[in-house]
Design an enzyme around this catalytic site. Sequence first.
Site: not given
Length: 253
Positions: A163, A158-161
């Site tokens: 970003k 979710i962090y990468a999504a």
Amino acid sequence: MEENRKIALVTGASRGIGRDTALALARTGKDLVITYKSEKDKAAAVVSEIEEAGGKAVALQLDAADNASFVDFTASLTALLTQKWNKTQLDYLIHNAGTGAMNGFLDTTEEQFDEMINVHLKSVFFLTQKLSPLLADQGGIVNISTGLTRFTTPGASIYAAAKGAVEILTKYMAKELGPRGIRVNVVAPGPVDTDFGGGHGDNQGFRAFIASQTTLGRIAVPGDIGGVIASLCSPEMAWVTAQRIEVSGGMLL
């Protein structure tokens, strides 16, 4: 000449990459507004360091996850610009504030999902929207992403999504703000040795693994990132917009 000094706003600048970005901008002759969520003393220390070097700086409290607070924050910033600089606008906006939540895709809760979206995506969208009248024409915005939008590691979905969405948003912001001469770029750091997301402590094994996967042979420190962000706020980069610049030392090439 003092009245011609540029002013930059850096969110989440009491520590880590944000702190180093603020100091790097100050070294190029810019004045600073920095924000902090809770670490007021650390933010004050950054302000003191900038002022001792001859610049002007001030710290304002901001919870980037609380989108409802942006109206009041904008009003406070407007008053501050007039009181401290006798100006009505700032020149650069750096969206650095953020939190980390390393949870597997199957274990991520809706609350954690909403937190990541609020602090990393909604804040960039709606804080920029609220501050756009305060951002001078020919100014610049730098959003912060992550190398994890190019390579993957378990637990960062979710962090990468969020970003990844910021990277797409950056292009649209650049397109729509371009007629005002405002450049919008995104910097994507690889792993950095900070206390972000709980930090890496004394985990030498982690550092050794990162070094083994990085062309330049080590894990980054905040000083590797802040100068790159500051460079995007320079006249030399005046023809660069809508770009994703990865600052990872050549990780996983």
